[in-house]
Design an enzyme around this catalytic site. Structure first.
Site: not given
Ligand code: NOJ
Length: 535
Positions: A101, A203, A328
């Site tokens: 990531d 990300d 998420d």
């Molecule tokens: C996207 C990520 O998938 C999520 O988990 C994170 O909280 C936010 N970006 C901020 O980095």
């Protein structure tokens, strides 16, 4: 290296690991890299081709690793750099690629760059972040909202300015208009690519560049009460700016300095905006994540429409991809229900494009209810009670029926699902009709039958609960018939004109059955048919 190997990310299957929740080996209740090493045989036997690890870097963990304090280290919670190297070596030796990531939009507020930046207005790192004077009334310099609640501008008393954070105040946004920032992150990429990492999932890549003048965002006329507060405005000026594509093209050039690596972008945008992230002449991300199924209405017409619109929007030569779950979003088994989760698996693994599996979906893990005192997710803490919490999809992997599900020998950082004693890898592996057995069979078929990977997608019919399509390449055709409802569905010969042999049912009990002009599907059943189409 032949062309097929170079394009491994096209025919491969990705598997997302949330390292905190996969396998703990040091009894601290949090997963670690040694744990992942120990589970590589499972991943190999499942048949996936690449693992993507959510962040493993040193972090205060305000957002569980998406707040990075050192881009080129490994957080002690997960292990050491030697552990990471051992993991990469073992994965590669076993034929698995490793994706990391990359979180370039923001750092932790504890990152030395930010510590310097906030030190004084004339610090050399000042312009590495986004600093603005207060508005005339002393308030924030604009109306942009943090995705995790409240203003996106945080006042910093030391220097009397506000800094911008699209997420938590502990996650200040880097200033991607500054070439020094770009160079620094490209060096981070080279560091990991040099260690043999096979690519990155980037990300919030559509956030990197913001409007140069920081103009206010317009109100969202469709905002509904009960939705997260940041949806009150449309992020038209704070995200998805034209210049982001120049940055992504630069990232891609870094990726292309190395052989056969892949660039994946996390992008939540409507399909027509999403496909721009393939880049001009496909020199952007190889795979802009397609999240359309995460919020798809679960009916045949709705899903066929998504597939159709996505296929139609893809630029010439662009390779599609599909996602059913991630760290998420609510678990697919809870979104569509346990029975339909099997149908969803057949959909994911029979569509045209690279599928990404989310850990635990292959054993049907559901969204776990989190009691208020167990909440860990900062999003839920900031915006409580409307269901934004992400802890429920991040609970420990369920390996077996021992007290902590084989995940750990002590209390896990998040509660286990209450059904783990039955719903676990060991148990489901022993059950030839389980969802895990279905995943194994689907992955096996995808590997065996070229049309499932490289064949065209041809819609046949979407009516009521029936979704019917075929994948064809050359002479070989696979017909996929999915019943998206709980009632039986019959397909008549004149409607689809199909005949052939059932390769797989989501119930795993009809393999080899001959189909001659008519097909009866049970409720919540999907089948794949090796077929010749009768004209
Ligand atoms: C996207 C990520 O998938 C999520 O988990 C994170 O909280 C936010 N970006 C901020 O980095």
């Amino acid at each position: 290296m032949n062309q097929r190997d170079k394009l491994w990310w096209r025919h491969g299957i990705f598997y997302q690991i949330y390292p905190r929740s996969f396998q703990d080996t040091n009894a601290d209740g949090v997963g670690d890299l040694r744990g992942i090493i120990g589970r590589l045989p499972y991943l190999q036997s499942l048949g996936v081709d690449a693992i993507w690890l959510s962040p493993i870097f040193p972090s205060p963990m305000a957002d569980f690793g998406y707040d990075i304090a050192d881009y080129t280290g490994v957080d002690a919670l997960f292990g050491t750099m030697a552990d990471f190297e051992a993991l990469a070596n073992a994965a590669h030796a076993g034929g698995l690629r490793v994706i990391l990531d990359l979180v370039p939009n923001h750092t932790s507020d504890q990152h030395p760059w930010f510590v310097e930046s906030r030190g004084s207005r004339d610090n050399p790192k000042r312009d590495w972040y986004i600093w603005r004077d207060p508005a005339a009334d002393g308030g924030p310099p604009g109306n942009w909202l943090s995705e995790f609640g409240g203003s996106a501008w945080q006042y910093d008393a030391t220097t009397g300015q506000y800094y911008y954070h699209a997420f938590l105040a502990q996650q200040p946004d880097l200033n991607w208009r500054n070439p020094a920032v770009r160079r620094a992150i490209y060096d981070v990429m080279r560091f990991w690519l040099g260690k043999g990492v096979d690519g990155f999932r980037v990300d919030v890549i559509w956030h990197l560049i913001k409007d140069a003048a920081f103009r206010d965002n317009p109100p969202n006329p469709d905002y509904r009460e009960g939705r997260p507060p940041h949806e009150r405005i449309l992020p038209l000026n704070s995200t998805d700016q034209a210049e982001v594509h120049e940055v992504i093209a630069e990232m891609r050039r870094v990726i292309d300095e190395f052989d056969s690596r892949v660039l994946i972008g996390e992008i939540y945008l409507p399909l027509e905006r999403l496909v721009a992230y393939y880049g001009k002449d496909l020199a952007g991300t190889h795979l802009p994540f397609n999240f359309a199924l995460l919020s798809a209405p679960w009916n045949a017409r709705g899903i066929e429409k998504i597939i159709f619109e996505y296929e139609a929007a893809l630029p010439q030569g662009a390779w599609p991809n599909w996602v059913l779950g991630n760290h998420d979003r609510p678990r697919v088994a809870s979104r569509v229900g346990r029975a339909q989760a099997r149908v969803a698996a057949m959909l994911l693994l029979s569509l045209r494009g690279t599928p990404t599996l989310y850990y635990g979906d292959e054993i049907g893990m559901h969204q776990v209810a989190i009691a208020p005192e167990q909440v860990r997710d900062p999003f839920e803490k900031n915006v409580p009670g409307i269901g934004v919490g992400r802890d429920g999809c991040r609970t420990p992997m369920q390996w077996d029926a021992t007290p902590y599900a084989g995940f750990s020998t002590s209390t896990p950082w998040l509660p286990l699902a209450d059904d783990f004693r039955h719903e676990n890898v060991a148990n489901l592996d022993a059950d030839a009709a389980s969802i895990l057995s279905l995943y194994r069979a689907l992955i096996g078929l995808r590997k065996k039958l070229p049309p499932l990977v490289s064949g065209d997608y041809v819609p046949i019919v979407a009516e009521g609960d029936l979704l019917l399509y075929r994948r064809e390449s050359g002479e070989t055709t696979v017909v996929i018939a999915l019943n998206l409802g709980a009632e039986p569905v019959s397909i008549k010969s004149d409607a689809a004109g199909l005949s052939g042999e059932i390769l797989l049912s989501t119930f795993l009990d009809r393999q080899g059955e001959k189909i001659q002009g008519a097909l009866d599907l049970r409720g919540d059943e999907g089948v794949m048919i090796g077929t010749s189409l009768v004209p």
